[in-house]
Design an enzyme around this catalytic site. Structure first.
Site, mmCIF file in Angstrom:
data_model
loop_
_atom_site.group_PDB
_atom_site.id
_atom_site.type_symbol
_atom_site.label_atom_id
_atom_site.label_comp_id
_atom_site.label_asym_id
_atom_site.label_seq_id
_atom_site.Cartn_x
_atom_site.Cartn_y
_atom_site.Cartn_z
ATOM 1 N N GLY A 1 21.306 26.399 -8.859
ATOM 2 C CA GLY A 1 19.979 26.103 -9.377
ATOM 3 C C GLY A 1 19.719 24.624 -9.540
ATOM 4 N N ASN B 1 16.470 29.014 -20.992
ATOM 5 C CA ASN B 1 17.880 29.383 -20.985
ATOM 6 C C ASN B 1 18.529 29.345 -22.362
ATOM 7 O OD1 ASN B 1 17.483 26.450 -20.529
ATOM 8 N ND2 ASN B 1 19.705 26.376 -20.645
ATOM 9 N N GLN C 1 17.128 31.963 -14.925
ATOM 10 C CA GLN C 1 17.400 33.014 -15.904
ATOM 11 C C GLN C 1 16.612 34.297 -15.648
ATOM 12 O OE1 GLN C 1 19.733 33.061 -18.215
ATOM 13 N NE2 GLN C 1 20.403 30.940 -18.043
ATOM 14 N N ALA D 1 23.236 32.356 -8.154
ATOM 15 C CA ALA D 1 23.862 33.675 -8.046
ATOM 16 C C ALA D 1 24.694 34.032 -9.264
ATOM 17 C CB ALA D 1 24.737 33.741 -6.790
ATOM 18 N N HIS D 2 25.309 33.048 -9.909
ATOM 19 C CA HIS D 2 26.243 33.386 -10.986
ATOM 20 C C HIS D 2 25.541 33.846 -12.262
ATOM 21 C CE1 HIS D 2 26.105 29.647 -13.608
ATOM 22 N NE2 HIS D 2 25.451 29.234 -12.538
ATOM 23 N N CYS E 1 25.576 24.013 -20.659
ATOM 24 C CA CYS E 1 25.518 22.691 -20.040
ATOM 25 C C CYS E 1 25.549 21.586 -21.090
ATOM 26 C CB CYS E 1 24.249 22.565 -19.203
ATOM 27 S SG CYS E 1 24.032 23.903 -18.017
#
Length: 385
Positions: A71, A152, A180, A201-202, A331
């Protein structure tokens, strides 16, 4: 000791079916997708079939999907390239975006000498649509609007279709970080008039290190990464065929099971909120977490009634008890700074208390919730856990 993973907004457990697919591709498909021989063509077909799968789910053409490392790269690709290539004179975003958007917008504004403006927030932390319209109406400058679909950290959702429609009525380009929401909500990009989105993807039980950008056709964007002609010239670098195959499988399963799995995960979230209210009634839900219409079903951000001098021990205690969660975005967890999102929406009093993000997936159970509530209660009461 229990092992409870409530940090699914940071990353999700990979599905067994996805892992099997990745291993099969790594074992059986050794070619470079840019090679023209049979082995290379085999790898290329996996990449292109995955592109078609993603495009079909989002109701767009395959030529509008570009695979990236995740992303963050997708956000940077869109924001920086649009600012550089499309004559953008102004970027409008909010102060509670992911840093992949905030920092990319700051850099794009600085290097291209364009304006960067922030839409006001409502008390709950949702961008104020009326103020956004005033900003759009106030100038005829070519504008890029970047607003995330699902926050997020606190889970707030915007009506992305309505917001994008309004922005387009004023001639603005629209980008949305959907990291998200892709894999968790039905997204029809024929109905939602955004120009660009980012996904990873994760976040939906796929592998780390792969995502995609949706770039509406005839965008005029040029690449940020130069080299070969991969991704139709917009993103150079040999594609990670196994990861792209894993992304495809993860999306297929996410949407095949969406109704069942989303209902299950929402049940976990609702049960957590109920138990929290019963056992720790002084706890507060940040943002729109208590409103199922305006918040994602995948997370709760909780402000706990703990004195600041004891708050520093909370995450350590949870970790020691086998509970994985976040004090904010993952993050941010390595930073001494507090959450930039909570700083924008909480009162000074509540900022002095610890806020914890608990985020859920299909792999969580009500027993997990009971265990976490028990540990939180013991911590609050000062009883050795």
């Amino acid at each position: 000791m229990s092992n409870v993973y409530f940090d699914n907004a940071a990353t999700t457990q990979i599905r067994e079916e996805v892992l099997d697919r990745i291993m099969q591709v790594m074992r059986d498909v050794s070619g470079n997708p840019s090679s023209t021989h049979a082995v290379g063509r085999s790898a290329k077909s996996i990449v292109e079939n995955a592109r078609k799968t993603v495009a079909k789910i989002l109701n767009v053409s395959a030529g509008e999907i570009f695979f990236t490392s995740g992303g963050t790269e997708a956000d940077n690709l869109v924001i920086n390239s649009a600012a550089r290539d499309l004559g953008i004179q102004r970027i409008i975003t909010s102060r509670i975006e992911h840093h992949a958007v905030l920092h990319a917008a700051e850099e794009a504004a600085r290097t291209n000498n364009i304006k960067l403006e922030y839409v006001n927030l409502k008390n709950c932390g949702t961008p104020d649509e009326k103020h956004l319209e005033e900003m759009l109406r106030s100038s005829e400058e070519k504008t890029l609007v970047s607003l995330m679909h699902v926050n997020n950290e606190v889970g707030n959702m915007i009506d992305i279709e309505a917001v994008a429609t309004m922005c387009k009525s004023y001639g603005a380009l629209v980008h949305s970080d959907m990291v998200q929401s892709i894999g968790h909500y039905n997204i029809d990009l024929q109905k939602i008039p955004v120009d660009y989105i980012a996904a990873a993807a994760h976040k939906f039980h796929g592998p780390k290190g792969v995502g995609f950008a949706f770039v509406r056709k005839n965008s005029g964007l040029r690449p940020l990464i130069y080299g070969g002609s991969q991704e139709r010239g917009l993103r150079a670098g040999t594609e990670g065929v196994h990861n792209i195959a894993g992304l495809e499988t993860a999306m297929e399963y996410a949407y095949k099971n969406l109704e069942e799995e989303s209902a299950y995960v929402k049940g976990i979230k609702d049960y957590f909120a109920e138990r929290l209210q019963e056992e720790i009634p002084e706890a507060k839900l940040n943002g729109n977490c208590s409103n199922s219409e305006k918040s994602t079903y995948t997370l709760l951000n909780v402000c706990l009634p703990i004195a600041s001098e004891k708050a520093l021990l909370l995450l350590f205690q949870l970790d020691m008890k086998g509970i994985s969660c976040s004090k904010g975005s993952a993050c941010q967890s390595g930073s001494d700074k507090g959450s930039h999102v909570l700083q924008e929406i909480l009162s000074g009093e509540d900022l002095g208390k610890p806020s914890v993000r608990f985020s859920f997936s299909k792999y969580n159970t009500k027993a997990d919730v009971d265990y976490v509530i028990e540990i939180l209660k013991e911590f609050l009461e000062g009883v050795p856990a």
